[in-house]
Design an enzyme around this catalytic site. Structure first.
Site, mmCIF file in Angstrom:
data_model
loop_
_atom_site.group_PDB
_atom_site.id
_atom_site.type_symbol
_atom_site.label_atom_id
_atom_site.label_comp_id
_atom_site.label_asym_id
_atom_site.label_seq_id
_atom_site.Cartn_x
_atom_site.Cartn_y
_atom_site.Cartn_z
ATOM 1 N N HIS A 1 0.719 -1.089 0.017
ATOM 2 C CA HIS A 1 0.103 0.029 0.025
ATOM 3 C C HIS A 1 0.658 1.243 -0.044
ATOM 4 O O HIS A 1 0.443 2.287 -0.445
ATOM 5 C CB HIS A 1 -0.953 0.086 1.018
ATOM 6 N N ASP B 1 1.801 2.690 -3.631
ATOM 7 C CA ASP B 1 0.499 3.175 -4.240
ATOM 8 C C ASP B 1 0.075 4.758 -3.713
ATOM 9 O O ASP B 1 -0.566 5.581 -4.249
ATOM 10 C CB ASP B 1 -0.705 2.535 -4.509
ATOM 11 N N HIS B 2 0.433 4.942 -2.328
ATOM 12 C CA HIS B 2 -0.055 6.253 -1.708
ATOM 13 C C HIS B 2 1.122 6.776 -0.937
ATOM 14 O O HIS B 2 1.441 6.633 0.101
ATOM 15 C CB HIS B 2 -0.837 5.450 -0.575
ATOM 16 N N PHE B 3 1.707 7.648 -1.514
ATOM 17 C CA PHE B 3 1.763 8.240 -2.979
ATOM 18 C C PHE B 3 2.953 7.970 -3.411
ATOM 19 O O PHE B 3 3.909 8.050 -2.738
ATOM 20 C CB PHE B 3 1.566 9.819 -2.659
ATOM 21 N N VAL C 1 3.417 7.398 2.056
ATOM 22 C CA VAL C 1 2.668 7.900 3.390
ATOM 23 C C VAL C 1 1.791 6.675 3.557
ATOM 24 O O VAL C 1 0.816 6.126 3.038
ATOM 25 C CB VAL C 1 1.742 9.000 3.034
#
Length: 181
Positions: A30, A33-35, A40
């Site tokens: 995760h 993809d974030h970010f 984060v």
């Protein structure tokens, strides 16, 4: 598959308080993809880690006799962000425990500073009804997460035994027992 957002319990006082760690690493998908370029930890996953910590605290207080589900989050405040490489400390205090549910005050810390403060309300469901509505796998009390709690309890017992052994070796008497002149 159920994601676990706690790496280890640091402290666990039955029916009162729990402190847990979550290490953030780039091995967690995760964060890619974030970010992209600035990994984060999503605020929702920080809340989930706090909820897992609180859910175990609430469930253990009732002997895991009923299912504990997150009912609502009346308040959530964030004061910064956590990135890959950071270590979060979750602290959860059980403030209200009733037959129908419980309330916890939950805080996440980053480098000793308050990162998030969340109030979480849990509901208790009897096992039969809960399994009919949600199925057996949608709850905090997975074997993997309960294993994290078991490890914390074993470590606490070892620390207590070490302290007792050390006290006996130091003065030949249990801790707190006055020595005679």
């Amino acid at each position: 598959m159920r994601w676990i957002w706690i790496d280890k319990f640091l402290e666990f006082r039955s029916g009162q308080f729990a402190r847990a760690i979550k290490n953030l690493t780039l091995a967690e998908e995760h964060l890619h993809d974030h970010f992209p370029g600035y990994p984060v930890m999503p605020a929702s996953l920080i809340i989930e880690g706090l909820a897992q910590t609180g859910g175990i605290l609430v469930g253990e207080a009732g002997g895991f006799a009923e299912k504990v589900v997150l009912a609502k989050i009346p308040r959530a405040e964030f004061f910064g962000v956590a990135c890959a490489g950071d270590q979060l400390i979750y602290e959860v205090t059980l403030t209200d425990l009733r037959a129908e549910g419980a309330v916890v005050d939950a805080k996440a810390f980053l480098d000793g500073e308050l990162l998030a403060e969340v109030e979480i309300v849990f509901a208790h469901l009897d096992n039969t009804r809960a399994n009919q509505i949600f199925g057996p796998k949608n709850f905090v009390f997975t074997q993997q997460l309960l294993g994290v709690l078991d490890l914390a309890k074993a470590q606490q017992r070892a620390r207590e035994q070490d302290a007792t052994t050390h006290d006996l070796e130091s003065n030949g008497q249990p801790h707190g027992t006055p020595t005679l002149p």
